[in-house]
Design a protein around this motif. Structure first.
Motif, mmCIF file in Angstrom:
data_model
loop_
_atom_site.group_PDB
_atom_site.id
_atom_site.type_symbol
_atom_site.label_atom_id
_atom_site.label_comp_id
_atom_site.label_asym_id
_atom_site.label_seq_id
_atom_site.Cartn_x
_atom_site.Cartn_y
_atom_site.Cartn_z
ATOM 1 N N LEU A 66 6.478 -21.315 34.741
ATOM 2 C CA LEU A 66 6.029 -21.832 36.033
ATOM 3 C C LEU A 66 5.594 -20.640 36.866
ATOM 4 C CD1 LEU A 66 8.837 -24.453 36.784
ATOM 5 C CD2 LEU A 66 6.709 -24.774 35.526
ATOM 6 N N GLU A 67 4.337 -20.649 37.290
ATOM 7 C CA GLU A 67 3.762 -19.477 37.932
ATOM 8 C C GLU A 67 3.154 -19.802 39.281
ATOM 9 O OE1 GLU A 67 2.210 -16.975 34.160
ATOM 10 O OE2 GLU A 67 1.451 -19.022 34.326
ATOM 11 N N GLY A 68 3.737 -20.772 39.990
ATOM 12 C CA GLY A 68 3.264 -21.067 41.327
ATOM 13 C C GLY A 68 3.510 -19.925 42.282
ATOM 14 N N ASP A 69 4.676 -19.290 42.146
ATOM 15 C CA ASP A 69 5.014 -18.112 42.944
ATOM 16 C C ASP A 69 4.646 -16.870 42.150
ATOM 17 O OD1 ASP A 69 5.994 -16.224 44.628
ATOM 18 O OD2 ASP A 69 8.084 -16.855 44.536
ATOM 19 N N LYS A 70 3.583 -16.186 42.560
ATOM 20 C CA LYS A 70 3.094 -15.038 41.793
ATOM 21 C C LYS A 70 4.097 -13.900 41.744
ATOM 22 C CE LYS A 70 -0.861 -16.956 40.953
ATOM 23 N NZ LYS A 70 -1.242 -17.366 39.597
ATOM 24 N N SER A 71 4.998 -13.853 42.714
ATOM 25 C CA SER A 71 5.958 -12.751 42.753
ATOM 26 C C SER A 71 7.113 -12.949 41.791
ATOM 27 C CB SER A 71 6.509 -12.584 44.174
ATOM 28 O OG SER A 71 7.194 -13.762 44.584
ATOM 29 N N GLN A 72 7.302 -14.158 41.281
ATOM 30 C CA GLN A 72 8.428 -14.440 40.403
ATOM 31 C C GLN A 72 7.980 -15.357 39.272
ATOM 32 O OE1 GLN A 72 11.698 -16.514 42.174
ATOM 33 N NE2 GLN A 72 13.144 -16.004 40.545
ATOM 34 N N LEU A 73 8.255 -14.936 38.053
ATOM 35 C CA LEU A 73 7.942 -15.727 36.878
ATOM 36 C C LEU A 73 9.164 -16.545 36.499
ATOM 37 C CD1 LEU A 73 5.781 -16.242 34.654
ATOM 38 C CD2 LEU A 73 6.952 -14.499 33.299
ATOM 39 N N ARG A 74 9.001 -17.862 36.369
ATOM 40 C CA ARG A 74 10.105 -18.754 36.024
ATOM 41 C C ARG A 74 9.822 -19.405 34.682
ATOM 42 N NH1 ARG A 74 10.156 -21.055 41.862
ATOM 43 N NH2 ARG A 74 11.891 -19.984 42.857
ATOM 44 N N LEU A 75 10.898 -19.724 34.001
ATOM 45 C CA LEU A 75 10.810 -20.409 32.720
ATOM 46 C C LEU A 75 11.574 -21.718 32.821
ATOM 47 C CD1 LEU A 75 9.854 -20.320 29.773
ATOM 48 C CD2 LEU A 75 12.002 -19.175 29.191
ATOM 49 N N ALA A 76 10.920 -22.812 32.463
ATOM 50 C CA ALA A 76 11.529 -24.138 32.522
ATOM 51 C C ALA A 76 11.789 -24.628 31.104
ATOM 52 C CB ALA A 76 10.620 -25.117 33.257
ATOM 53 N N TYR A 77 12.995 -25.149 30.893
ATOM 54 C CA TYR A 77 13.369 -25.733 29.604
ATOM 55 C C TYR A 77 13.819 -27.169 29.833
ATOM 56 C CZ TYR A 77 16.455 -27.008 25.725
ATOM 57 O OH TYR A 77 17.070 -27.682 24.699
ATOM 58 N N VAL A 78 13.173 -28.110 29.159
ATOM 59 C CA VAL A 78 13.531 -29.523 29.197
ATOM 60 C C VAL A 78 14.025 -29.898 27.809
ATOM 61 C CG1 VAL A 78 12.729 -31.876 29.609
ATOM 62 C CG2 VAL A 78 11.788 -29.987 30.951
ATOM 63 N N ASN A 79 15.278 -30.350 27.704
ATOM 64 C CA ASN A 79 15.822 -30.641 26.384
ATOM 65 C C ASN A 79 15.440 -32.039 25.926
ATOM 66 O OD1 ASN A 79 17.542 -32.461 27.648
ATOM 67 N ND2 ASN A 79 19.337 -31.149 27.517
ATOM 68 N N GLY A 80 15.932 -32.430 24.765
ATOM 69 C CA GLY A 80 15.554 -33.705 24.185
ATOM 70 C C GLY A 80 16.004 -34.908 24.968
ATOM 71 N N SER A 81 16.959 -34.737 25.895
ATOM 72 C CA SER A 81 17.423 -35.839 26.747
ATOM 73 C C SER A 81 16.835 -35.775 28.149
ATOM 74 C CB SER A 81 18.957 -35.829 26.839
ATOM 75 O OG SER A 81 19.534 -36.021 25.570
ATOM 76 N N HIS A 82 15.838 -34.938 28.350
ATOM 77 C CA HIS A 82 15.148 -34.760 29.633
ATOM 78 C C HIS A 82 16.032 -34.138 30.688
ATOM 79 C CE1 HIS A 82 11.589 -37.750 28.866
ATOM 80 N NE2 HIS A 82 11.583 -36.695 28.058
ATOM 81 N N GLU A 83 17.082 -33.416 30.290
ATOM 82 C CA GLU A 83 17.780 -32.527 31.214
ATOM 83 C C GLU A 83 17.045 -31.196 31.211
ATOM 84 O OE1 GLU A 83 22.281 -34.237 30.340
ATOM 85 O OE2 GLU A 83 21.490 -32.549 29.218
ATOM 86 N N TYR A 84 17.065 -30.483 32.322
ATOM 87 C CA TYR A 84 16.263 -29.268 32.373
ATOM 88 C C TYR A 84 16.974 -28.178 33.160
ATOM 89 C CZ TYR A 84 14.938 -30.307 37.234
ATOM 90 O OH TYR A 84 14.963 -30.539 38.589
ATOM 91 N N VAL A 85 16.457 -26.960 32.995
ATOM 92 C CA VAL A 85 16.902 -25.816 33.767
ATOM 93 C C VAL A 85 15.694 -24.925 34.003
ATOM 94 C CG1 VAL A 85 17.562 -24.491 31.727
ATOM 95 C CG2 VAL A 85 18.559 -23.917 33.915
#
Length: 952
Positions: A836-855
């Protein structure tokens, strides 16, 4: 194929030394030294800091012997050492023995965490955000390392279905059990206000302390119980933890009768709780002994003893209590066991009396009448049973028992097996099992619901009914609030609807992520059901009922839904349409979906490709274009969008791909825009299985089964072909704007490979099954979601290491095959990842598991996540590097430098010419060799003696 043991060293390049043109090996990029302060610094909160992660070992040859015999001897020794320790290396590679949370998991599962309970509780109070643990809902959530990292981690998508919610006394707040926490929502806006955090396992019970007077409605106290064996008392207006009781066993359900019978008593020193627990301490492994226990606990103690056991069952059961607090009971197969709460519940000598009601079918749900001795039950066939006058014999006390003896011998219509009830009436409207039963506050009406997604209101005296239809999902709970005009219904699609009573209008909805759809076996593993809008942090997820849900990962709430195919929810319907893919453009303004209408009896079937458009600041998509049978009779295997233009590509198993463009321009409105076919391409009639655009959009990579074809998307010209892999390629992704291309294959032999498009050659590969691949737009960073082999998870020696984890996220940087970081995760199968790169100052990584829980987390933060130490030599069995020429036959030659590094902090000095440059002149791809005339001249010239000359 031999392995380049030092991937940090770049390949040889052509350079000038004096008057001669030679091949030189550039200096390796030195790694910055680890700061001593970072090693010695320790956070104040538990857990204690573990030793710093291991450093990557130097794999240069111990004896730089130029002889052929010495070279092969060293190579054989390395291979033997690698194979002898491959198991341990792979475990370390996945980070399974490097986790800083392992101490917490060990203490939880081994029951040895009592010594550090107080320290953990102090740390739990500091939690104001959810913690990083991409785990299933029934696994402990590890604590965070420091409060400074909590702002960088966002966890959501958790289930709202583990336990019934509860309203606050003023009906302005709704408390919902969401995994390990209790989320507090506003009943007026549906937005989350705060959360109660501290449990390390899913919360299974939530009890709000009722108010006895109008003045007490401002009080905000509640009890919670969890599978971690802890009972906690909260002030949820703060929020603040007031008391903790350790039951030592997982708690599945809990009731406190005195809160209902004596609401003015808020002193926890005299409370008695009846709990449903699972006690496996005395049960041998594999035996069929009874694990479920109904016990009576005294909450005045901070650490509970075994307690008085009222009943044992095969597994823990949910406890239901009457609104008056006089009775509680459980359902067990075709029976309902009911206990009468003794007067003076705080007395240790008081004994609860028991009775049983029988039925011929399995009972799914039951409820107590608020004022009379009436029990309503629903079974698996859809019937609703009403027992009246229960317990007049077995649960009556003193003079009451004598007064009812005269009616014992009377005929009891509908009552089975001599049960203690006056009558039993059966109603039948539901076509499937009944999941929801609840009486109105005055007892005049009974509310029921089930798989039909319809809330039915029965008039208790007459049996007349009315309905709230088309809720759209099976019902699980129906809850009344202290305000008679407000209630809530919880659905199986993770949605909570707030209802206006008595009209039963849905006034507001609290939306969680809906569960993934059920796919036919032929589509499992082939569908791409999650897409990401990187700029705004929004995920598009395919869900049940042929919908695509737009969900904001940063705010943890639903935005809108797109009904891909119109359909009314009906229980037991067979799946007739499958949404096989969803994709979003880079700016999130365009969405594309593919759906397959399954044939009936081998006849029919239809494939549709749809394009949806929305405004930049509005995520409500409208249908723009629909294309029936876009690839004749073949299905769509993948969809990819151009990074800068209104262009998309769809690939087909039928052997072709199509490039689509939007014909809208400035003179046209959005309603006039549509998508048309721009070009069609194929390669040797091979199935096209994956596609990706390069970072600048000038190159289109399309996987033609086991080879990668590179195209000019504007002119539809084949530029080159890469390959070939051993198995069909299922995923492609360019690494940012670099020349590297990531490819993944799954069956029958999994493989992750990285290709250099400028050299048209393979850089390196791993033998891993990859579920998802993502690349950063503005950097050379990419990440993959890999599945841990089942052979490791099933090994007895590794069960305590994996703890249910079945996958790992590996973060890579450019062409370096050494992962920068690794995180082990749960429910990786069917999961997805994205930057996720909406904020250019910080790079984020999103993980959605098989049950649609995410972090969502920062992958580059050392404070937030522990760096995984990887012994690179242990990957010999799973990695193949792309060495060429001489190196591919005999291995990597040692580098010859003018000056060696003095220490780890010094920069590398310029290289001098090799004394034997012919050893490296043939290193490289044959496509990059110079013409034969020039190559032979330089080769023979290099054999002549030349004076040493170094360019300053």
């Amino acid at each position: 194929m031999p392995i380049n043991k030092d991937p940090s060293t770049p390949p040889p390049v052509i350079g000038k030394i004096g008057p001669y043109t030679v091949f030189m090996t550039p200096p390796a990029t030195p790694k910055p030294p680890e700061s001593p302060a970072a090693v010695s610094q320790k956070p104040n909160l538990p857990p204690p800091v573990l030793p710093p992660p291991q450093q990557f070992k130097s794999v240069a040859s111990s004896a730089q012997d130029g002889s052929v015999l010495g070279f092969f001897k060293n190579a054989a020794t390395k291979v033997q050492n690698a194979h002898s320790s491959v198991d341990d290396h792979l475990v370390r590679w996945f980070g399974l023995n490097q986790s800083k949370y392992q101490w917490a998991l060990d203490e939880y599962y081994e029951g040895k965490g009592s010594k550090n309970r107080k320290k953990q509780e102090e740390g739990f109070r500091a939690f104001k955000r959810t913690k990083f643990c991409a785990s299933a809902s029934f696994y402990p959530e590890p604590p965070s390392a420091s409060p400074s990292t909590l702002a960088a981690m966002i966890r959501g998508g958790r289930s709202h279905l583990t336990s019934p919610p509860s309203f606050s006394n003023d009906a302005k707040k709704l408390l919902v059990c969401t995994g390990n926490t209790v989320s507090v929502f506003s009943a007026a806006t549906g937005l989350q206000i705060t959360s109660l955090e501290g449990h390390t396992a899913p919360v299974t019970t939530l009890l709000v302390v009722p108010a006895s007077t109008a003045a007490q409605k401002i009080l905000s106290y509640c009890w919670t119980a969890s599978l971690d064996g802890m009972i906690r008392y909260w002030d949820f207006s703060g929020p603040e933890l007031l008391k903790t009781v350790d039951a030592k066993v997982p708690i599945y359900s809990m009731v406190i009768p005195s809160l209902l019978s004596e609401p003015q008593q808020v002193d926890s020193s005299k409370l008695v709780a009846y709990v449903s627990v699972e006690d496996a301490s005395l049960v041998k492994e594999g035996s069929k002994e009874l694990r479920g226990h109904i016990r009576r606990f005294d909450l005045a103690k901070e650490r509970l003893s075994r307690g008085d056991t009222l009943k044992e069952t095969e597994e823990p059961k949910s406890i239901v209590i009457s609104p008056s607090g006089e009775f509680f009971g459980i359902r067990h197969k075709c029976k309902i066991h009911v206990w009468g709460v003794p007067s003076g519940g705080g007395s240790r000598n008081a004994v609860a009396k028991k009775m049983t009601l029988h039925h011929t079918k399995v009972i799914n749900a039951f409820a107590f009448h608020p004022t009379e001795r009436i029990i309503a039950a629903g079974d698996v066939t859809g019937r609703v049973l009403i027992w009246r006058g229960f317990g007049n014999r077995k649960l009556a006390l003193g003079s009451q028992k004598k007064s009812v003896r005269s009616v014992v011998d009377l005929d009891n219509p509908g009552v089975r097996d001599g049960d203690d009830a006056e009558s039993c009436t059966t109603w039948h409207w539901h076509s499937a099992e009944v999941n929801v039963l609840n009486f109105s506050s005055d007892g005049a009406y009974l509310y029921s619901g089930g798989r039909e997604g319809v809330l039915v209101v029965w008039q208790l005296d007459t049996g007349k009914k009315k309905f709230l239809p088309r809720i759209g999902s099976p019902l699980l709970y129906f809850i009344w609030s202290p305000e008679p005009t407000l209630s809530s219904v919880v659905c199986a699609d993770n949605q909570i609807h707030l209802l206006k009573m008595p009209s039963m209008e849905i006034s507001r909805t609290i939306s969680g992520i809906k569960p993934p759809p059920s796919l036919p076996k032929m589509y499992e593993g082939l569908s791409s059901t999650v897409a990401f809008d990187r700029s705004s942090g929004i995920a598009a997820l395919c869900t049940e009922n042929y919908c695509v849900q737009l969900y904001n990962l940063l705010n943890d709430r639903g935005i809108s839904e797109v009904q891909v195919c119109e359909r009314n929810h009906q229980p037991g319907d067979e799946i007739t349409v499958v949404v096989t893919a969803v994709a979003l453009s880079l700016d999130g303004s365009v969405m594309s979906t593919t759906e397959v209408k399954l044939p009936e009896d081998g006849i029919g079937g239809l494939v549709s490709l749809k394009f949806w458009e929305s405004e930049p600041d509005n995520k409500t998509f409208t249908l723009s274009t629909i294309v029936y049978e876009p690839h004749k009779d073949a299905g769509v295997s993948a969809i990819a969008f151009h990074p800068t233009r209104s262009m998309a590509v769809s690939t087909s198993f039928g052997g072709d791909f199509k490039i689509w463009v939007c014909n809208s321009d400035k003179s046209q409105t959005d309603k006039d825009s549509s998508w048309i076919c721009h070009a069609v391409g194929s390669y040797k009639k091979k199935p096209m299985t994956a596609a990706a655009f390069s970072g600048d959009g000038t190159v289109l990579a399309v996987a033609a089964e086991n080879v990668i074809t590179l195209w000019n998307p504007n002119k539809n010209i084949l530029l080159s072909v890469l390959g070939a892999t051993l198995t069909p390629i299922t995923k492609l992704s360019f690494v940012g704007k670099s020349e590297f291309l990531v490819a993944a294959s799954n069956f029958p032999k999994p493989e992750l490979s990285v290709w250099n498009t400028s050299k048209l050659s393979l850089s390196w590969s791993y033998e891993l099954r990859i579920e998802a691949v993502t690349s950063a737009v503005d950097s050379s960073t990419f990440a993959v979601l890999a599945l841990v082999p089942k052979s490791f998870r099933k090994s007895k020696s590794k069960k305590n290491i994996f703890r249910g984890r079945d996958g790992a996220i590996l973060l890579f940087n450019g062409s370096d095959p050494k992962p920068v970081s690794i995180w082990t995760v749960m429910k990786a199968q069917g999961g997805s990842i994205s930057f996720l790169e909406g904020d250019k100052s910080q790079l984020r990584l999103a993980y959605v598991n098989g049950s649609h829980e995410y972090v969502v987390f920062d992958p580059n933060s050392d404070d937030t996540h522990e760096r995984s130490a990887i012994d690179y030599e242990g990957l010999v069995g799973d990695e193949e590097t792309g060495d060429f020429g001489y190196t591919s036959l005999y291995g990597q030659l040692p580098d010859y430098d003018k000056k060696r590094k003095d220490d780890a902090e010094s920069l590398a000095t310029p290289f001098v010419s090799s004394e034997r440059p012919w050893e490296t002149i043939f290193s490289g791809s044959t496509l990059n060799f110079p013409p034969l005339q020039k190559l032979c001249g330089e080769f023979f010239e290099s054999l002549m003696e030349k004076s040493n000359s170094v360019v300053e």
